[in-house]
Design an enzyme around this catalytic site. Structure first.
Site, PDB file in Angstrom:
ATOM      1  CG  HIS A 155      -1.959   1.055   1.133  1.00 39.40           C
ATOM      2  ND1 HIS A 155      -1.723   2.347   1.539  1.00 39.40           N
ATOM      3  CD2 HIS A 155      -3.226   1.032   0.660  1.00 39.40           C
ATOM      4  CE1 HIS A 155      -2.802   3.070   1.320  1.00 39.40           C
ATOM      5  NE2 HIS A 155      -3.728   2.294   0.795  1.00 39.40           N
ATOM      6  CD  GLU A 182      -5.183   3.128  -3.264  1.00 39.01           C
ATOM      7  OE1 GLU A 182      -4.238   2.868  -2.506  1.00 39.01           O
ATOM      8  OE2 GLU A 182      -6.324   3.387  -2.849  1.00 39.01           O
TER       9      GLU A 182
HETATM   10  O1  G3P Z   1      -6.445   1.868   0.540  1.00 33.94           O
HETATM   11  C1  G3P Z   1      -7.244   2.795  -0.121  1.00 33.94           C
HETATM   12  C2  G3P Z   1      -6.774   4.166   0.151  1.00 33.94           C
HETATM   13  O2  G3P Z   1      -5.427   4.321  -0.085  1.00 33.94           O
HETATM   14  C3  G3P Z   1      -7.567   5.221  -0.559  1.00 33.94           C
HETATM   15  O3  G3P Z   1      -7.816   6.164   0.410  1.00 33.94           O
HETATM   16  O4  G3P Z   1      -9.229   7.698   1.660  1.00 33.94           O
HETATM   17  O5  G3P Z   1      -8.641   8.171  -0.740  1.00 33.94           O
HETATM   18  O6  G3P Z   1     -10.251   6.326  -0.172  1.00 33.94           O
HETATM   19  P1  G3P Z   1      -9.058   7.147   0.266  1.00 33.94           P
END
Ligand code: G3P
Length: 223
Positions: free
Chosen positions: A94, A142
């Protein structure tokens, strides 16, 4: 990973998602999954895995494990231990717990020896493709700068999703593609799916929301 589109909720370590609060949130997610039949998975803090997996039917993931075997090690997270605690899979690499590629590779192998599921996180299409080649069940792309923010990756950087999907569909077609960062509502999920992803990975949009049940139902409407 099942082929249904999924919503993977990472509880992280917010005050709203650890201990009793985390169990309460897990129960809410479990109820929504029961009512809707949606494919919901939660990644929970290590100390809460056993307690939550004992109370809900949801698939439970760890947020991290170490590529170790049973034996003389201290302070690391043994994959067998989280499996015995009730986890069926784990996040790996992550953005908030980044690893060397060699460690990611070793962790995927160790976890898959136990027939547990692996969702490897990546920050852009190139690293997504590179990590998909290591054979996880899924890659979750991400962009770190959007994590925790109010604009979702599917709105702010749709090309991140399409480029990742195209690359992985061509070179590692057996690997599912999730996307995350800033996902807050059903429209974000719908757009992510339209761009080719198999689901979303999210955290604050649910964990920090005053009505997690309502936002979960909205997110599911986008699948
Ligand atoms: O693990 C998911 C996370 O990194 C995304 O965070 O708060 O933007 O949904 P968020």
């Amino acid at each position: 990973m099942t082929q249904d589109r999924l919503i993977l909720l990472n509880l992280k370590n917010y005050s709203q998602s650890v201990g009793d609060a985390g169990l309460e949130l897990a129960r809410t997610v479990d109820q929504v999954a029961d009512e809707t039949g949606a494919n919901l998975v939660i990644a929970v803090p290590t100390p809460d895995i056993h307690r939550i997996s004992s109370e809900v039917r949801l698939p439970i993931f760890a947020q991290h494990v170490d590529p170790i075997i049973p034996g003389a090690s201290t302070g690391f997270i043994l994959p067998e231990a989280v499996q015995k605690a009730g986890a069926v899979g784990t996040l790996i690499n992550h953005a908030e717990h980044q690893l060397k590629v060699s460690t990611i590779n070793a962790t995927i192998k160790r976890v898959q020896e136990l027939s547990m599921r692996t969702v490897v996180c990546a920050n852009n299409p190139r690293t997504s493709l590179a990590l998909a080649m290591l054979g996880p069940d899924a890659v979750a792309v991400e962009p770190p700068e959007l994590i925790g923010g109010d604009i979702s990756v599917s709105t702010a950087k749709p090309e991140i999703i399409t480029d990742t999907v195209e690359a992985i569909r061509e070179h590692s077609p057996g690997v599912q593609v999730l996307c995350g960062a800033g996902v807050k509502n059903g429209a974000d999920v719908k757009k992510a799916v339209e761009l080719g992803s198999d689901g979303v990975l999210l955290a604050s949009g649910v964990v920090k929301h005053e009505d997690p049940r309502a936002v979960l139902l909205d997110l599911i409407s986008g699948l």
